[in-house]
Design an enzyme around this catalytic site. Structure first.
Site, PDB file in Angstrom:
ATOM      1  N   SER B  70     -30.011 -23.021 -84.361  1.00 53.87           N
ATOM      2  CA  SER B  70     -29.733 -23.491 -85.708  1.00 53.87           C
ATOM      3  C   SER B  70     -30.239 -22.381 -86.549  1.00 53.87           C
ATOM      4  O   SER B  70     -31.077 -22.928 -87.536  1.00 53.87           O
ATOM      5  CB  SER B  70     -30.470 -24.798 -85.717  1.00 53.87           C
ATOM      6  OG  SER B  70     -31.937 -24.909 -85.489  1.00 53.87           O
ATOM      7  N   LEU B  73     -27.080 -19.502 -90.900  1.00 57.41           N
ATOM      8  CA  LEU B  73     -26.634 -18.347 -91.396  1.00 57.41           C
ATOM      9  C   LEU B  73     -27.351 -17.527 -92.210  1.00 57.41           C
ATOM     10  O   LEU B  73     -27.513 -17.162 -93.456  1.00 57.41           O
ATOM     11  CB  LEU B  73     -25.492 -18.939 -92.363  1.00 57.41           C
ATOM     12  CG  LEU B  73     -24.104 -19.439 -91.925  1.00 57.41           C
ATOM     13  CD1 LEU B  73     -23.427 -19.981 -93.046  1.00 57.41           C
ATOM     14  CD2 LEU B  73     -23.328 -18.197 -91.089  1.00 57.41           C
ATOM     15  N   ASN B  99     -17.531 -11.192 -91.098  1.00 51.70           N
ATOM     16  CA  ASN B  99     -17.609 -12.522 -90.820  1.00 51.70           C
ATOM     17  C   ASN B  99     -17.954 -13.046 -92.417  1.00 51.70           C
ATOM     18  O   ASN B  99     -19.041 -12.872 -92.771  1.00 51.70           O
ATOM     19  CB  ASN B  99     -18.571 -13.126 -89.926  1.00 51.70           C
ATOM     20  CG  ASN B  99     -18.433 -14.413 -89.336  1.00 51.70           C
ATOM     21  OD1 ASN B  99     -18.830 -15.229 -90.372  1.00 51.70           O
ATOM     22  ND2 ASN B  99     -17.580 -14.966 -88.467  1.00 51.70           N
ATOM     23  N   ASN B 128     -15.278 -18.055 -91.413  1.00 52.77           N
ATOM     24  CA  ASN B 128     -16.125 -18.693 -90.636  1.00 52.77           C
ATOM     25  C   ASN B 128     -15.773 -19.918 -91.222  1.00 52.77           C
ATOM     26  O   ASN B 128     -16.467 -20.590 -92.261  1.00 52.77           O
ATOM     27  CB  ASN B 128     -17.598 -18.185 -90.853  1.00 52.77           C
ATOM     28  CG  ASN B 128     -18.440 -19.078 -90.013  1.00 52.77           C
ATOM     29  OD1 ASN B 128     -18.101 -20.269 -89.568  1.00 52.77           O
ATOM     30  ND2 ASN B 128     -19.755 -18.663 -89.839  1.00 52.77           N
ATOM     31  N   CYS B 131     -19.226 -22.825 -88.955  1.00 55.39           N
ATOM     32  CA  CYS B 131     -20.711 -22.940 -88.475  1.00 55.39           C
ATOM     33  C   CYS B 131     -20.977 -24.129 -88.665  1.00 55.39           C
ATOM     34  O   CYS B 131     -20.974 -24.920 -89.735  1.00 55.39           O
ATOM     35  CB  CYS B 131     -21.400 -21.922 -89.549  1.00 55.39           C
ATOM     36  SG  CYS B 131     -23.400 -22.189 -89.467  1.00 55.39           S
ATOM     37  N   LYS B 166     -12.016 -18.600 -87.834  1.00 55.59           N
ATOM     38  CA  LYS B 166     -12.842 -18.833 -86.645  1.00 55.59           C
ATOM     39  C   LYS B 166     -13.012 -20.359 -86.927  1.00 55.59           C
ATOM     40  O   LYS B 166     -13.688 -20.720 -87.981  1.00 55.59           O
ATOM     41  CB  LYS B 166     -14.160 -18.346 -86.827  1.00 55.59           C
ATOM     42  CG  LYS B 166     -14.694 -18.598 -85.381  1.00 55.59           C
ATOM     43  CD  LYS B 166     -16.047 -17.537 -85.111  1.00 55.59           C
ATOM     44  CE  LYS B 166     -16.572 -17.589 -83.935  1.00 55.59           C
ATOM     45  NZ  LYS B 166     -17.809 -16.836 -83.570  1.00 55.59           N
ATOM     46  N   ILE B 192     -13.433 -20.254 -79.824  1.00 54.96           N
ATOM     47  CA  ILE B 192     -14.151 -21.538 -80.667  1.00 54.96           C
ATOM     48  C   ILE B 192     -15.427 -21.067 -81.252  1.00 54.96           C
ATOM     49  O   ILE B 192     -16.025 -20.124 -80.556  1.00 54.96           O
ATOM     50  CB  ILE B 192     -14.157 -22.715 -80.024  1.00 54.96           C
ATOM     51  CG1 ILE B 192     -14.952 -22.427 -78.807  1.00 54.96           C
ATOM     52  CG2 ILE B 192     -12.920 -23.414 -79.677  1.00 54.96           C
ATOM     53  CD1 ILE B 192     -15.379 -23.795 -77.934  1.00 54.96           C
ATOM     54  N   GLY B 245     -18.557 -18.730 -74.147  1.00 53.86           N
ATOM     55  CA  GLY B 245     -19.237 -18.509 -72.666  1.00 53.86           C
ATOM     56  C   GLY B 245     -18.793 -17.559 -71.977  1.00 53.86           C
ATOM     57  O   GLY B 245     -19.116 -17.558 -70.597  1.00 53.86           O
ATOM     58  N   GLY B 266     -20.461 -13.323 -77.024  1.00 52.36           N
ATOM     59  CA  GLY B 266     -21.490 -13.766 -77.762  1.00 52.36           C
ATOM     60  C   GLY B 266     -22.787 -13.999 -77.141  1.00 52.36           C
ATOM     61  O   GLY B 266     -23.613 -13.132 -76.983  1.00 52.36           O
TER      62      GLY B 266
END
Lengths: 251, 304
Positions: B70, B73, B99, B128, B131, B166, B192, B245, B266
């Protein structure tokens, strides 16, 4: 280039009931590490676990970490069988400023480990060091020596009281630098003690971490903002720290 | 172009591997670990018009096979980025993806106006709309096809730069979101972003994250991402960049078979910073031993 190393755990010993001490084979880390830096160590959990480097042996190419059991990951690493190979990233972060001639080192909790490395390094270069260790009680004492000033909250060993009681017994010298690693209340107290004595003081922060190399921004500490329009800034514990000058980050 | 080379619309990349936004900052730190020019590209930390300190308190929670973040940004703001980081990213000799995040329609438009003058240094803008860690904008836009259409078409009229949208998986029907982006003029969709989740500390009976919820990432979310790529691949005409993932080269192949033209890495970088080096080597070996160009795999999935 920095690397992730596969390293063998050569030795594991228990320092207290819930604290293990590992000797890990990695000549590169032993060579490069400076006091205050840490390593990020893999276990069977998803994320690595960060530990302050407690000592290095350049000749034998090994380094040590201390592991206090706080959860599943640290519990697993604290009981790791000797001979196991683990993935280690490091050395990471910024270390202490060791350029002065005289130091007061203060530690509590898992802070005894990085401070031990600082002590060994400073003593090896012949510098003046006074060591103060603050523990909850006798059962928590580890990596100590008769040369150190030891305090316990319970008073069952050494001076009764916090490490401030220990610090107050020292004859201070000019340009002494204080390095303190321990729980936040301890670093706050030692920082303000040093401020009152006009001594420079460094502390080392601990936060929940993921990458350890400054790319994910989860392990931040609050800092007074330099830019306009933001109430405060966040700095990365892992990459901008973990060592900060007292006053640099908001405790 | 080697066998790893791919095209995402008009953008040619030397490899399908792109470092996902928020897991590589602007490239400085990972450059200490490997030569980033092996990558297809690097997607910058999510940027906003003004600097953001991000969320306070604990920002990470671990799960059995993933993590929640969390961060909220945290970024230095687009002006600082243009002045200090954009040229550095360009110098890495890899695709430069910027981004773009925001809290409102006007924020996104202001971002395009700031970045468009630097289009010679940028290969694509990754927008984005996903988020989950901020109160306004981002995910709240990306869960509403009407708002996606409005914001993407307005951006389209303001820049010729490739727009990669995204999207968030926190929707009932990802296809309608992706189609809204396509119909509004998007050049690609990235599928995603993280899934909204919560982890509770049973001792304190409070969420581990100070923000209560966070974005879930890591190998646990991969099957969801694969399903969404496969679903969208059947209905879209624009390319898809897969994300979610990826830990090894087999995950990359899976995404490409499902319909991805390129794939983002990521959370894996947070565990093994040099994993793209291993994945690149393994993909190269795969192409050699199967005698194929990697891009031939895209969309070869056959459903039962």
């Amino acid at each position: 280039m920095n690397k992730e190393y596969s390293c063998k755990v050569l030795k594991r010993e228990m320092l207290t009931q819930d604290t293990a001490y590992l000797t890990i084979d990695c000549p590169e880390i032993a060579q490069k590490a400076i006091p205050g830096q840490f390593v990020n160590v893999s276990c069977s959990r998803f994320l690595k676990r960060p530990f302050g480097i407690a000592s290095t042996d350049k000749e034998n190419g090994t380094f040590n970490i201390g592991i206090k059991i706080v959860g599943g990951g640290s519990g697993e690493l604290a009981s790791i069988p000797e001979g196991t190979v683990i993935n280690v990233l490091g050395p990471l972060g910024n270390g202490f400023d060791l350029s002065s001639d005289s130091y007061i080192l203060v530690s509590g909790g898992t802070g005894v480990f990085p401070i031990n490395f600082a002590y060994e390094t400073l003593r090896a270069s012949g510098k003046d060091v006074t060591m103060v260790q603050g523990f909850r009680d006798k059962s928590q004492i580890c990596l100590t020596s008769d040369d150190y000033i030891v305090t316990t909250d319970s008073g069952d060993y050494g001076i009764k009281g916090t490490c401030i009681a220990g610090l107050d017994t020292i004859d201070l010298k000019k340009d002494q630098i204080v390095c303190c690693v321990g729980p936040v209340p301890m670093m706050k107290a030692v920082g303000s003690w040093a401020e009152a004595k006009r001594l420079k003081c460094y502390i080392s922060m601990e936060q929940r971490m993921a990458c350890g190399i400054g790319i994910c921004l989860v392990c931040v500490c609050k800092k007074k903002a330099e830019q306009e329009g933001v109430p405060f800034e966040h700095v990365r514990c892992c990459k901008d720290g973990p060592v900060f000058e007292y006053g640099e980050v908001i405790l | 172009m080697t066998r790893l080379g791919v095209k995402v619309g008009s953008v040619s990349l030397k490899s399908p591997l792109i470092l996902a936004s928020g897991t590589c900052n602007f490239g400085h730190e990972l450059s200490e670990y490997y030569d980033l020019s092996i990558l297809g590209g690097l997607s910058s930390k999510g940027l906003t018009i003004k600097p953001r300190a991000g969320n306070e308190g604990v920002r990470v929670a671990e799960t059995a096979s993933g993590m929640l973040n969390s961060v909220g940004l945290q970024n230095p703001g687009v002006d600082y980025f243009i002045e200090h980081d954009l040229d550095y990213m360009r110098s890495l000799n890899t695709g430069v993806i910027v981004n773009v995040a925001g809290h409102s329609f006007d924020d996104y438009m202001a971002m395009i106006e700031k970045l468009d003058p630097h289009k010679d240094k940028i290969d694509a803008l990754e927008i984005n709309l996903s988020c989950p860690n901020v109160k306004a904008g981002c995910m709240s836009i990306g869960t509403d096809p009407a708002q996606i259409r409005e914001i993407v078409s307005a951006m389209r009229s303001r820049t010729d730069l490739p727009l990669w949208i995204k999207l968030t998986p926190n929707v009932t029907d990802i296809k309608s979101m992706a189609l809204a982006a396509q119909n509004a003029g998007a050049d690609a969709v990235v599928l995603i972003n993280t899934l909204l989740g919560m982890v509770i500390d049973i001792k304190t009976r409070r969420p581990v994250l100070r923000n209560n919820t966070g974005g879930y990432s890591g190998p646990a979310v991969k099957p969801i991402a694969i399903r969404m790529v496969a679903e969208c691949s059947k209905v879209l005409d624009i390319p898809i960049i897969g994300c979610g993932g990826v830990m090894d080269y087999k995950d990359v192949l899976e995404f490409m078979i499902a319909g991805a033209s390129a794939v983002e890495i990521g959370t894996a970088s947070l565990i093994h910073p040099t994993c793209p080096v291993d994945i690149t080597r393994d993909l190269t070996d795969y192409c050699k031993s199967n005698n194929i160009d990697l891009s031939d795999l895209t969309g070869t999935l056959e459903l039962w």
